[in-house]
Design a protein around this motif. Sequence first.
Motif, PDB file in Angstrom:
ATOM      1  N   PHE A   1       0.832  -1.207   0.000  1.00  0.00           N
ATOM      2  CA  PHE A   1       0.000   0.000   0.000  1.00  0.00           C
ATOM      3  C   PHE A   1       0.867   1.257   0.000  1.00  0.00           C
ATOM      4  O   PHE A   1       0.591   2.215  -0.723  1.00  0.00           O
ATOM      5  CB  PHE A   1      -0.917  -0.015   1.225  1.00  0.00           C
ATOM      6  N   GLN A   2       1.923   1.226   0.781  1.00  0.00           N
ATOM      7  CA  GLN A   2       2.801   2.397   0.865  1.00  0.00           C
ATOM      8  C   GLN A   2       3.433   2.695  -0.488  1.00  0.00           C
ATOM      9  O   GLN A   2       3.516   3.848  -0.916  1.00  0.00           O
ATOM     10  CB  GLN A   2       3.901   2.157   1.903  1.00  0.00           C
ATOM     11  N   ARG A   3       3.872   1.611  -1.167  1.00  0.00           N
ATOM     12  CA  ARG A   3       4.516   1.783  -2.457  1.00  0.00           C
ATOM     13  C   ARG A   3       3.531   2.398  -3.456  1.00  0.00           C
ATOM     14  O   ARG A   3       3.820   3.373  -4.130  1.00  0.00           O
ATOM     15  CB  ARG A   3       4.989   0.423  -2.955  1.00  0.00           C
ATOM     16  N   TYR A   4       2.332   1.831  -3.478  1.00  0.00           N
ATOM     17  CA  TYR A   4       1.284   2.311  -4.387  1.00  0.00           C
ATOM     18  C   TYR A   4       0.948   3.769  -4.098  1.00  0.00           C
ATOM     19  O   TYR A   4       0.830   4.609  -4.997  1.00  0.00           O
ATOM     20  CB  TYR A   4       0.049   1.424  -4.244  1.00  0.00           C
ATOM     21  N   ASN A   5       0.871   4.062  -2.841  1.00  0.00           N
ATOM     22  CA  ASN A   5       0.530   5.421  -2.416  1.00  0.00           C
ATOM     23  C   ASN A   5       1.593   6.419  -2.854  1.00  0.00           C
ATOM     24  O   ASN A   5       1.289   7.506  -3.321  1.00  0.00           O
ATOM     25  CB  ASN A   5       0.411   5.427  -0.888  1.00  0.00           C
ATOM     26  N   LYS A   6       2.842   5.997  -2.715  1.00  0.00           N
ATOM     27  CA  LYS A   6       3.952   6.886  -3.044  1.00  0.00           C
ATOM     28  C   LYS A   6       3.996   7.164  -4.545  1.00  0.00           C
ATOM     29  O   LYS A   6       4.154   8.322  -4.958  1.00  0.00           O
ATOM     30  CB  LYS A   6       5.254   6.241  -2.593  1.00  0.00           C
ATOM     31  N   THR A   7       3.827   6.099  -5.340  1.00  0.00           N
ATOM     32  CA  THR A   7       3.841   6.315  -6.791  1.00  0.00           C
ATOM     33  C   THR A   7       2.707   7.237  -7.198  1.00  0.00           C
ATOM     34  O   THR A   7       2.883   8.127  -8.028  1.00  0.00           O
ATOM     35  CB  THR A   7       3.714   4.986  -7.551  1.00  0.00           C
ATOM     36  N   ARG A   8       1.576   7.033  -6.585  1.00  0.00           N
ATOM     37  CA  ARG A   8       0.430   7.889  -6.930  1.00  0.00           C
ATOM     38  C   ARG A   8       0.687   9.332  -6.558  1.00  0.00           C
ATOM     39  O   ARG A   8       0.376  10.264  -7.301  1.00  0.00           O
ATOM     40  CB  ARG A   8      -0.823   7.386  -6.200  1.00  0.00           C
ATOM     41  N   PHE A   9       1.284   9.502  -5.398  1.00  0.00           N
ATOM     42  CA  PHE A   9       1.561  10.851  -4.904  1.00  0.00           C
ATOM     43  C   PHE A   9       2.535  11.582  -5.828  1.00  0.00           C
ATOM     44  O   PHE A   9       2.296  12.713  -6.238  1.00  0.00           O
ATOM     45  CB  PHE A   9       2.128  10.761  -3.484  1.00  0.00           C
ATOM     46  N   THR A  10       3.626  10.872  -6.199  1.00  0.00           N
ATOM     47  CA  THR A  10       4.608  11.509  -7.076  1.00  0.00           C
ATOM     48  C   THR A  10       4.010  11.816  -8.440  1.00  0.00           C
ATOM     49  O   THR A  10       4.280  12.866  -9.024  1.00  0.00           O
ATOM     50  CB  THR A  10       5.854  10.630  -7.241  1.00  0.00           C
ATOM     51  N   LYS A  11       3.192  10.912  -8.923  1.00  0.00           N
ATOM     52  CA  LYS A  11       2.523  11.135 -10.206  1.00  0.00           C
ATOM     53  C   LYS A  11       1.700  12.417 -10.160  1.00  0.00           C
ATOM     54  O   LYS A  11       1.755  13.258 -11.062  1.00  0.00           O
ATOM     55  CB  LYS A  11       1.592   9.969 -10.496  1.00  0.00           C
ATOM     56  N   LEU A  12       0.970  12.548  -9.105  1.00  0.00           N
ATOM     57  CA  LEU A  12       0.125  13.732  -8.943  1.00  0.00           C
ATOM     58  C   LEU A  12       0.991  14.996  -8.895  1.00  0.00           C
ATOM     59  O   LEU A  12       0.646  16.017  -9.482  1.00  0.00           O
ATOM     60  CB  LEU A  12      -0.704  13.624  -7.666  1.00  0.00           C
ATOM     61  N   GLN A  13       2.091  14.868  -8.173  1.00  0.00           N
ATOM     62  CA  GLN A  13       2.988  16.017  -8.040  1.00  0.00           C
ATOM     63  C   GLN A  13       3.478  16.471  -9.409  1.00  0.00           C
ATOM     64  O   GLN A  13       3.449  17.653  -9.730  1.00  0.00           O
ATOM     65  CB  GLN A  13       4.183  15.629  -7.172  1.00  0.00           C
ATOM     66  N   ILE A  14       3.897  15.485 -10.190  1.00  0.00           N
ATOM     67  CA  ILE A  14       4.415  15.806 -11.520  1.00  0.00           C
ATOM     68  C   ILE A  14       3.315  16.435 -12.372  1.00  0.00           C
ATOM     69  O   ILE A  14       3.515  17.451 -13.041  1.00  0.00           O
ATOM     70  CB  ILE A  14       4.980  14.540 -12.194  1.00  0.00           C
ATOM     71  N   ALA A  15       2.145  15.836 -12.295  1.00  0.00           N
ATOM     72  CA  ALA A  15       1.034  16.342 -13.090  1.00  0.00           C
ATOM     73  C   ALA A  15       0.706  17.780 -12.720  1.00  0.00           C
ATOM     74  O   ALA A  15       0.394  18.605 -13.568  1.00  0.00           O
ATOM     75  CB  ALA A  15      -0.176  15.446 -12.888  1.00  0.00           C
ATOM     76  N   ARG A  16       0.797  18.050 -11.471  1.00  0.00           N
ATOM     77  CA  ARG A  16       0.439  19.391 -11.015  1.00  0.00           C
ATOM     78  C   ARG A  16       1.517  20.398 -11.388  1.00  0.00           C
ATOM     79  O   ARG A  16       1.248  21.582 -11.502  1.00  0.00           O
ATOM     80  CB  ARG A  16       0.240  19.387  -9.501  1.00  0.00           C
ATOM     81  N   ARG A  17       2.747  19.900 -11.537  1.00  0.00           N
ATOM     82  CA  ARG A  17       3.846  20.815 -11.794  1.00  0.00           C
ATOM     83  C   ARG A  17       3.758  21.412 -13.205  1.00  0.00           C
ATOM     84  O   ARG A  17       4.303  22.441 -13.465  1.00  0.00           O
ATOM     85  CB  ARG A  17       5.163  20.090 -11.590  1.00  0.00           C
TER      86      ARG A  17
END
Lengths: 211, 284
Positions: A180-196
């Motif tokens: 779950f942590q791994r999945y959460n982290k990838t999702r979080f970074t993805k969102l970060q990039i998308a927002r950037r």
Amino acid sequence: MELGPGLSEKTKFLEVPNIQYNLEIPNLISYDPSEAEQAFERLQLMSDGEHENNGDSILKKSIITPDFMQKEYVPPLRVSKYKLKRQRREERQQKTGKGWHEMRAPEMTEELENELKVLEMRGSLDPKRYYNEKRGKKKRPKFFQIGRLIEGPGEFYSSRLPKKARKSTMVEELLADAEFQRYNKTRFTKLQIARRRGKFGYRNKYKKKRF
Amino acid sequence: MSRFIRPNRSRGQRGAIRGSSQSRSAVPKWGRGTDKGRFNAKGGSKILIEPHRHPGIYIAKSKEDLLVTKNMVTGESVYGEKRITIEDNLDGKTEYRVWNPFRSKLAAAILGGIDRIHIAPGSKVLYLGAASGTTVSHVSDIVGPNGLVFAVEFSQRSGRDLLNVAKKRTNIIPIIEDARHPQKYRMIVSMVDTIFADVAQPDQARIVGINAHYYLKHRGYVVISIKANCIDSTAQPEAVFAEELMKLQREMIRPQEQLTLEPYERDHAVVVGIYRPDRKQKYD
């Protein structure tokens, strides 16, 4: 009619119970001793009973209980029946009633609130699991309990968490779940990039230049 | 006939079949023992319990939702099912047992979104076709210590298991007798509020009817599970269900609701009916 000395016609009407004027023998006031004894006994019985009852009933009403000093204010001697009714109603509303075996509404703590939040957002916990829950209509349950699942006797190896992996809350279980942590982290970074991209990215660049 | 029967609520014919009208949330993908590992709430994990729409029944929520009943006998599972314990300072230890819809037609009907089951804490239930007492144990959980379950089973073999269940649960009265002859247990059974029948016999409607005439109170309810195969294996299931409803009406049972148990059982229906209803009155 002749009366004894000191007794006028008027005094005849001042009748005292159990005391009779013996009109035949003047100067003497006679009374029935047996009747007086009975009366005395009755009085004693009454007073004994009263003593017992009174003590208890008075103590029951008493507001000075052992925890009196801990109270913030002196409680009222009498509570109105409407207030009592309201109190009882409030007490009743803290339980489900007979329908669900008197399940109690728990006292909300931060921990419990987090558990409810996890369940509300469980649709985003696992990418391979889908829920048909309506989004806007989620209502937090008033009555609930949190327990621990006990596996059946045949599931010792197949579907049981070892003692080390057991946690005290659902949130802790999630935090301990590496997948779950791994999945959460990838999702979080993805969102970060998308927002950037676009506006946010531009602003960040600008900030970097400035400082 | 169909005036009183509500349209089938399960969306069994159109592929998307899971979920109830009450809470359309995840139904655990579990089966009867053989396909292991698909249901993966593991022993030792934390679960939240909240009341179900039906009285006496609860939902356990974690990643999956489970149907559970409050265990009358704490610390014991009847047929190897999972349990959920709750340690509470105020109430002490309470326990819930997981109810598998693949093993119980009543549980399947509840998850299918049946409107009312007419079994609640404190009610008296005559249970025809009790078998080994798996569903009976859950019914006994629902009715609780103030209710009663008269469990009738003819087979000696599964009756033995039923007796073992009844030994530990004071509100189950086991009766090893043929449900076709209700007069044989007339000395044991009192008037009941609800009859639940899962007898899978060709003359099912008649069996339910005579038991209702003997023991069901007026305006009492009947919940019957009908297996189309057992009544007529050549006819269409829908035709069989319709035929059974006609038979029930002849026994003064007015059908109110019909529901197929599609994702859990094939060609099964559960029918809820009211016994000797007031003609003028409308019932929910």
